[in-house]
Design a protein around this motif. Sequence first.
Motif, short mmCIF file in Angstrom:
data_model
loop_
_atom_site.label_atom_id
_atom_site.label_comp_id
_atom_site.label_asym_id
_atom_site.label_seq_id
_atom_site.Cartn_x
_atom_site.Cartn_y
_atom_site.Cartn_z
N VAL A 1 0.83 -1.21 0.00
CA VAL A 1 0.00 0.00 0.00
C VAL A 1 0.86 1.25 0.00
O VAL A 1 0.60 2.22 -0.74
CB VAL A 1 -0.94 0.00 1.22
CG1 VAL A 1 -1.75 1.30 1.27
CG2 VAL A 1 -1.86 -1.20 1.20
N VAL A 2 1.91 1.25 0.83
CA VAL A 2 2.80 2.42 0.91
C VAL A 2 3.49 2.65 -0.43
O VAL A 2 3.66 3.79 -0.87
CB VAL A 2 3.83 2.23 2.04
CG1 VAL A 2 4.77 3.44 2.09
CG2 VAL A 2 3.13 2.06 3.39
N GLU A 3 3.88 1.57 -1.09
CA GLU A 3 4.51 1.70 -2.41
C GLU A 3 3.55 2.36 -3.41
O GLU A 3 3.96 3.18 -4.22
CB GLU A 3 4.93 0.32 -2.94
CG GLU A 3 6.12 -0.29 -2.22
CD GLU A 3 7.45 0.24 -2.71
OE1 GLU A 3 7.46 1.26 -3.44
OE2 GLU A 3 8.48 -0.34 -2.36
N ARG A 4 2.26 2.02 -3.31
CA ARG A 4 1.29 2.56 -4.25
C ARG A 4 1.06 4.05 -4.05
O ARG A 4 0.70 4.76 -4.99
CB ARG A 4 -0.04 1.80 -4.14
CG ARG A 4 -0.03 0.43 -4.79
CD ARG A 4 -1.44 -0.07 -5.05
NE ARG A 4 -2.18 -0.30 -3.81
CZ ARG A 4 -2.17 -1.44 -3.12
NH1 ARG A 4 -1.45 -2.46 -3.56
NH2 ARG A 4 -2.88 -1.57 -2.03
N ILE A 5 1.23 4.53 -2.82
CA ILE A 5 1.04 5.97 -2.56
C ILE A 5 2.39 6.68 -2.49
O ILE A 5 2.53 7.70 -1.82
CB ILE A 5 0.23 6.19 -1.27
CG1 ILE A 5 0.98 5.63 -0.04
CG2 ILE A 5 -1.16 5.60 -1.38
CD1 ILE A 5 0.35 6.04 1.28
N ASN A 6 3.37 6.14 -3.20
CA ASN A 6 4.73 6.68 -3.12
C ASN A 6 4.79 8.15 -3.53
O ASN A 6 5.59 8.92 -2.99
CB ASN A 6 5.67 5.85 -3.99
CG ASN A 6 7.13 6.20 -3.77
OD1 ASN A 6 7.61 6.22 -2.63
ND2 ASN A 6 7.84 6.51 -4.84
#
Length: 217
Positions: free
Chosen positions: A87-92
């Motif tokens: 999830v964090v990667e997607r909102i990078n």
Amino acid sequence: MDFFSSPLVHTLDLVGIFVFALSGALLAVRRNFDVFGLAVLAEVTGLGGGLFRDVVIGAVPPAAFTDLGYFLTPLVATVIVFFLHPVVERINKAVLVFDAAGLGLFCVAGTLKAHEFGLSLTASAVLGLATAAGGGVLRDVLANEVPSLLRWDREMYAVPAVVGATATALLIHWDRATPVAMAAAAVLAFVLRLLALRYNWRAPRAWNRRSATADES
């Protein structure tokens, strides 16, 4: 100067540490580190620049060891990345925006704190840069990578911090170090970093450069 010890700025400081720590923990995931490696890179990235500054200027024990919030914030980032790293990667992109905000705040606050401890304006600006970028350098070194700060194939990072720290030093020199002026210096560094990300700005390389080493993509 009291502005930078206010509860609001302390909160922003923790937000900056949190976002820097996220980037450290994400790199640890990409390098296949275990949970301890995630925590180490998160702590180093979030606190490394400020810790280096405090040791150099003699502000001991450093704030990282006297404010429990500073120490715990990177651990919170570690837990989030450990369980939710996809999830964090997607909102990078959102993380990069907050990272830019942290860069602006830290380069200004670092310059001010160094000057308050008696350093010259030039030395204070250098430590402002170190406060903003030092954690990222330590993160990359521990992960066995060339620091992003030194790589031509990455968007400008040091230049916005240098501009923000220099603007802060000049405002101190001109006796204009008001809260509004300091906030403007932080915003200047923040906007420059965002523009570098948006338009892929990079620092120039050596004039008439001749190298057998291929550019990295």
